[in-house]
Design a protein around this motif. Structure first.
Motif, mmCIF file in Angstrom:
data_model
loop_
_atom_site.group_PDB
_atom_site.id
_atom_site.type_symbol
_atom_site.label_atom_id
_atom_site.label_comp_id
_atom_site.label_asym_id
_atom_site.label_seq_id
_atom_site.Cartn_x
_atom_site.Cartn_y
_atom_site.Cartn_z
ATOM 1 N N LEU A 36 0.844 -1.199 0.034
ATOM 2 C CA LEU A 36 0.011 -0.042 -0.114
ATOM 3 C C LEU A 36 0.710 1.202 0.063
ATOM 4 C CD1 LEU A 36 -2.743 -1.049 2.493
ATOM 5 C CD2 LEU A 36 -3.084 -0.783 0.021
ATOM 6 N N TYR A 37 1.989 1.242 0.770
ATOM 7 C CA TYR A 37 2.885 2.433 0.835
ATOM 8 C C TYR A 37 3.360 2.529 -0.596
ATOM 9 C CZ TYR A 37 7.006 5.100 1.958
ATOM 10 O OH TYR A 37 7.900 6.114 1.847
ATOM 11 N N LEU A 38 4.077 1.562 -1.039
ATOM 12 C CA LEU A 38 4.926 1.792 -2.465
ATOM 13 C C LEU A 38 3.789 2.197 -3.646
ATOM 14 C CD1 LEU A 38 7.203 -1.606 -2.037
ATOM 15 C CD2 LEU A 38 7.892 0.904 -1.862
ATOM 16 N N ALA A 39 2.508 1.525 -3.465
ATOM 17 C CA ALA A 39 1.801 2.041 -4.443
ATOM 18 C C ALA A 39 1.437 3.427 -4.560
ATOM 19 C CB ALA A 39 0.496 1.238 -4.248
ATOM 20 N N GLU A 40 1.878 4.177 -3.681
ATOM 21 C CA GLU A 40 1.535 5.619 -3.540
ATOM 22 C C GLU A 40 2.739 6.485 -4.268
ATOM 23 O OE1 GLU A 40 -1.168 7.123 -2.630
ATOM 24 O OE2 GLU A 40 -2.083 4.980 -2.264
ATOM 25 N N LEU A 41 3.695 5.777 -4.614
ATOM 26 C CA LEU A 41 5.084 6.180 -5.290
ATOM 27 C C LEU A 41 4.595 6.540 -6.534
ATOM 28 C CD1 LEU A 41 7.998 3.843 -4.129
ATOM 29 C CD2 LEU A 41 7.373 6.087 -3.033
ATOM 30 N N PRO A 42 5.126 7.862 -6.980
ATOM 31 C CA PRO A 42 4.600 8.255 -8.409
ATOM 32 C C PRO A 42 4.869 7.577 -9.309
ATOM 33 C CG PRO A 42 5.368 10.309 -6.791
ATOM 34 C CD PRO A 42 5.636 9.116 -6.140
ATOM 35 N N TRP A 43 6.293 6.977 -9.668
ATOM 36 C CA TRP A 43 6.456 6.255 -10.781
ATOM 37 C C TRP A 43 5.665 4.993 -10.753
ATOM 38 C CZ3 TRP A 43 8.183 1.433 -11.744
ATOM 39 C CH2 TRP A 43 8.893 1.252 -12.994
ATOM 40 N N LEU A 44 5.271 4.369 -9.608
ATOM 41 C CA LEU A 44 4.358 3.502 -9.787
ATOM 42 C C LEU A 44 3.028 3.640 -10.352
ATOM 43 C CD1 LEU A 44 5.484 1.212 -6.835
ATOM 44 C CD2 LEU A 44 6.161 0.770 -8.874
ATOM 45 N N GLN A 45 2.416 4.624 -9.771
ATOM 46 C CA GLN A 45 1.320 5.317 -10.366
ATOM 47 C C GLN A 45 1.414 5.595 -11.547
ATOM 48 O OE1 GLN A 45 0.116 8.605 -7.424
ATOM 49 N NE2 GLN A 45 -0.679 6.873 -6.088
ATOM 50 N N ALA A 46 2.345 6.237 -12.095
ATOM 51 C CA ALA A 46 2.431 6.727 -13.738
ATOM 52 C C ALA A 46 2.416 5.386 -14.481
ATOM 53 C CB ALA A 46 3.778 7.319 -13.752
ATOM 54 N N HIS A 47 2.914 4.068 -14.058
ATOM 55 C CA HIS A 47 2.900 3.075 -14.778
ATOM 56 C C HIS A 47 1.730 2.178 -14.613
ATOM 57 C CE1 HIS A 47 7.124 4.501 -15.222
ATOM 58 N NE2 HIS A 47 7.185 3.640 -16.386
ATOM 59 N N GLY A 48 0.800 2.611 -13.860
ATOM 60 C CA GLY A 48 -0.352 1.717 -13.612
ATOM 61 C C GLY A 48 -0.313 0.632 -12.850
ATOM 62 N N LEU A 49 0.533 0.812 -11.767
ATOM 63 C CA LEU A 49 0.836 -0.368 -10.929
ATOM 64 C C LEU A 49 0.083 -0.022 -9.351
ATOM 65 C CD1 LEU A 49 4.511 -1.085 -11.607
ATOM 66 C CD2 LEU A 49 2.715 -2.217 -12.488
ATOM 67 N N SER A 50 -0.762 -0.885 -9.416
ATOM 68 C CA SER A 50 -1.699 -0.687 -8.227
ATOM 69 C C SER A 50 -0.986 -1.465 -6.950
ATOM 70 C CB SER A 50 -3.005 -1.191 -8.441
ATOM 71 O OG SER A 50 -3.073 -2.844 -8.426
ATOM 72 N N ALA A 51 -1.525 -1.342 -5.973
ATOM 73 C CA ALA A 51 -1.201 -1.922 -4.766
ATOM 74 C C ALA A 51 -1.481 -3.462 -4.636
ATOM 75 C CB ALA A 51 -2.079 -1.539 -3.602
ATOM 76 N N LEU A 52 -2.277 -3.986 -5.409
ATOM 77 C CA LEU A 52 -2.606 -5.499 -5.720
ATOM 78 C C LEU A 52 -1.273 -6.072 -6.431
ATOM 79 C CD1 LEU A 52 -4.266 -7.980 -5.533
ATOM 80 C CD2 LEU A 52 -5.318 -7.357 -7.163
ATOM 81 N N THR A 53 -1.038 -5.134 -7.472
ATOM 82 C CA THR A 53 0.088 -5.783 -8.433
ATOM 83 C C THR A 53 1.552 -5.820 -7.578
ATOM 84 O OG1 THR A 53 -0.774 -4.762 -10.313
ATOM 85 C CG2 THR A 53 1.246 -5.246 -10.604
ATOM 86 N N VAL A 54 1.647 -4.585 -6.838
ATOM 87 C CA VAL A 54 2.814 -4.636 -6.005
ATOM 88 C C VAL A 54 2.841 -5.837 -4.905
ATOM 89 C CG1 VAL A 54 4.259 -3.288 -4.208
ATOM 90 C CG2 VAL A 54 3.204 -2.406 -6.129
ATOM 91 N N ALA A 55 1.713 -5.901 -4.554
ATOM 92 C CA ALA A 55 1.542 -7.112 -3.499
ATOM 93 C C ALA A 55 1.813 -8.447 -4.083
ATOM 94 C CB ALA A 55 0.308 -7.073 -2.761
ATOM 95 N N ILE A 56 1.292 -8.855 -5.458
ATOM 96 C CA ILE A 56 1.648 -10.038 -5.900
ATOM 97 C C ILE A 56 3.189 -10.342 -6.371
ATOM 98 C CG2 ILE A 56 1.236 -11.292 -8.105
ATOM 99 C CD1 ILE A 56 -1.680 -9.962 -8.251
ATOM 100 N N VAL A 57 3.768 -9.089 -6.889
ATOM 101 C CA VAL A 57 4.983 -9.376 -7.234
ATOM 102 C C VAL A 57 5.892 -9.448 -5.813
ATOM 103 C CG1 VAL A 57 7.293 -7.947 -7.835
ATOM 104 C CG2 VAL A 57 5.087 -7.854 -9.035
ATOM 105 N N ALA A 58 5.476 -8.768 -4.894
ATOM 106 C CA ALA A 58 6.433 -9.070 -3.432
ATOM 107 C C ALA A 58 6.173 -10.448 -2.674
ATOM 108 C CB ALA A 58 5.738 -7.879 -2.550
ATOM 109 N N GLY A 59 4.958 -10.807 -3.082
ATOM 110 C CA GLY A 59 4.657 -12.346 -2.753
ATOM 111 C C GLY A 59 5.540 -13.263 -3.364
ATOM 112 N N ILE A 60 5.692 -13.003 -4.691
ATOM 113 C CA ILE A 60 6.271 -14.109 -5.701
ATOM 114 C C ILE A 60 7.915 -13.753 -4.880
ATOM 115 C CG2 ILE A 60 7.346 -14.431 -8.276
ATOM 116 C CD1 ILE A 60 4.689 -13.400 -9.047
ATOM 117 N N VAL A 61 8.236 -12.638 -4.849
ATOM 118 C CA VAL A 61 9.660 -12.639 -4.258
ATOM 119 C C VAL A 61 10.071 -13.141 -3.351
ATOM 120 C CG1 VAL A 61 11.443 -10.844 -3.476
ATOM 121 C CG2 VAL A 61 9.986 -10.449 -5.667
ATOM 122 N N VAL A 62 9.112 -12.973 -1.973
ATOM 123 C CA VAL A 62 9.188 -13.568 -0.542
ATOM 124 C C VAL A 62 8.936 -14.986 -0.716
ATOM 125 C CG1 VAL A 62 8.247 -13.339 1.730
ATOM 126 C CG2 VAL A 62 8.369 -11.397 0.416
#
Length: 199
Positions: A36-62
């Motif tokens: 949720l915090y990272l999804a507020e970053l301007p770069w991620l918002q500009a590329h259409g990356l929502s909190a759900l997308t970030v969470a999925i990527v983070a989950g895959i990495v972890v």
């Protein structure tokens, strides 16, 4: 003489069930909060990356790095989150849609919504099985994600379709990658009013 069975909601039963779940719930909560915090970053918002997308990527990495070592202590809480919290979240999100909202869309809008969902799901299943030779469960999961609301729909459809973990991973990755890429290029796919995530 056998001791009476504990009620599942009795205090002793709750004390037995919840402590093993706490490490996994904490892990899931940390990933969710960071996403949720990272999804507020301007770069991620500009590329259409929502909190759900970030969470999925983070989950895959972890999941492919730290989680194998954390699994013995975290599996119970992660499983609880996947089984109960995810479904509860989808239900709670659905409660935001009122009959007044549906009334504003009108009969024509609802019929269009049904047509888009049914045709997208049917086409995805037909192409997946007949053209791309995918397993039926994987094609249905991708169809649900494409037709309804992205990765959340894939996860919600998993217990119904009874897809394997590998099939769910393929479906979520396919939906997230293609929808996010289209959104990032200004060509967001047409989604009706039921859209429920940015992935």
């Amino acid at each position: 003489m056998n001791a009476p069975a504990l009620s599942p909601w009795s205090l002793p039963a709750l004390r037995q069930r919840w402590p093993p779940r706490l490490p996994g719930l904490l892990l899931v909560g940390l990933i969710a909060a960071a996403s949720l915090y990272l999804a507020e970053l301007p770069w991620l918002q500009a590329h259409g990356l929502s909190a759900l997308t970030v969470a999925i990527v983070a989950g895959i990495v972890v999941g492919n790095t730290l989680y194998p070592r954390l699994a013995p202590s975290s599996a119970a809480g992660v499983g609880f989150s996947k089984h109960w919290l995810l479904r509860a979240g989808i239900v709670l999100y659905g409660l935001r849609l009122t009959f007044q909202d549906i009334g504003h869309v009108g009969v024509a809008g609802v019929l269009m919504d049904v047509l888009v969902v049914a045709s997208t799901f049917g086409l995805a299943c037909w192409l997946g099985v007949r053209v791309f030779r995918m397993e039926r469960e994987a094609a249905m999961l991708i169809g649900a994600g494409s037709a309804i609301c992205g990765a959340a729909a894939v996860m919600a459809a998993e217990p119904v379709v009874r897809g394997r973990a590998a099939q769910v991973t393929v479906a979520v990755s396919t939906v997230v990658v293609f929808v996010t890429r289209l959104a990032g290029h200004g060509r967001t796919p047409v989604r009706p009013v039921h859209r429920c995530d940015g992935a």
